[in-house]
Design a protein around this motif. Structure first.
Motif, PDB file in Angstrom:
ATOM      1  N   SER A  95      54.589  59.297   0.329  1.00 11.81           N
ATOM      2  CA  SER A  95      55.793  59.476   1.140  1.00 11.81           C
ATOM      3  C   SER A  95      55.953  58.235   2.012  1.00 11.81           C
ATOM      4  O   SER A  95      54.984  57.501   2.239  1.00 11.81           O
ATOM      5  N   GLU A 137      60.254  74.819   1.610  1.00 13.55           N
ATOM      6  CA  GLU A 137      59.801  73.578   2.248  1.00 13.55           C
ATOM      7  C   GLU A 137      59.188  72.637   1.218  1.00 13.55           C
ATOM      8  O   GLU A 137      59.398  71.423   1.271  1.00 13.55           O
ATOM      9  N   TRP A 138      58.448  73.183   0.274  1.00 16.13           N
ATOM     10  CA  TRP A 138      57.904  72.335  -0.782  1.00 16.13           C
ATOM     11  C   TRP A 138      59.019  71.740  -1.630  1.00 16.13           C
ATOM     12  O   TRP A 138      58.918  70.593  -2.052  1.00 16.13           O
ATOM     13  N   ARG A 159      61.958  70.931  -0.525  1.00 14.78           N
ATOM     14  CA  ARG A 159      62.516  69.867   0.320  1.00 14.78           C
ATOM     15  C   ARG A 159      61.630  68.623   0.251  1.00 14.78           C
ATOM     16  O   ARG A 159      62.120  67.508   0.077  1.00 14.78           O
ATOM     17  N   ARG A 160      60.325  68.805   0.369  1.00 11.82           N
ATOM     18  CA  ARG A 160      59.401  67.662   0.326  1.00 11.82           C
ATOM     19  C   ARG A 160      59.441  66.975  -1.033  1.00 11.82           C
ATOM     20  O   ARG A 160      59.469  65.739  -1.114  1.00 11.82           O
TER      21      ARG A 160
END
Length: 164
Positions: free
Chosen positions: A67, A36-37, A39-40
């Motif tokens: 973001s 997930e990190w 992806r972020r």
């Protein structure tokens, strides 16, 4: 301060997990895993937005990134910032250095407005104080919008314009 790289993500995940599990400064309830990190990180850097780390002797002491504020195209020049420090780095001025660099890079990339969403605002909230010192002003408060650790929490919206 320097641009983050994928090799920093495990340390970033560890810092953030501390806040997810032990505080109300983020409304996430479970720490994001490394995929997930990734992806972020890819989403932020792919959008041309800054993702920074502060490190000493190869140890990540903190990180900051922006973001997109909203997904609609009219918001494309508005971002939300995030800053997290390793517990050992709190209170040493590192948050301000990260925020200064983040704002510089945002301005250089044509960002017009930077929004800070600060959980559990109060008179002694260090994040609110940090943002005030860097020229952010209060834009509003949302009451009772998050529930974590058995209580309802407010968020303070702060804004800084980078428009010339």
């Amino acid at each position: 301060m320097k641009s983050a790289a994928e090799r920093h993500l495990a340390d970033i995940a560890e810092i953030y997990a501390h806040y997810v599990t032990g505080s109300v400064v983020t409304f996430e309830l479970e720490p994001p895993d490394l995929p997930e990190w990734r992806r972020r990180f890819t989403a932020v850097t792919g959008a041309g937005l800054p993702f920074l780390v502060a490190e000493a002797d190869g140890v990540v002491l903190g990180y900051a990134y922006c973001s997109p504020w909203k997904s609609r195209p009219a918001y494309r020049r508005t971002v939300e910032n995030s800053i997290y420090l390793a517990p050992s780095a709190v209170g040493k001025g590192l948050g301000g250095l990260l925020l200064d660099e983040l704002l510089e890079r945002c301005a250089a990339n044509g960002i017009r407005e930077v929004i800070a969403v600060i959980a559990a605002p109060g008179p002694d909230n260090p994040s609110a104080a940090l943002h005030r010192r860097r020229g952010f002003t209060e834009a509003g408060c949302l009451t009772g919008v998050g529930f974590k650790h058995g209580r309802w929490l407010d968020t303070l919206l702060m804004q800084r314009s980078l428009a010339a």
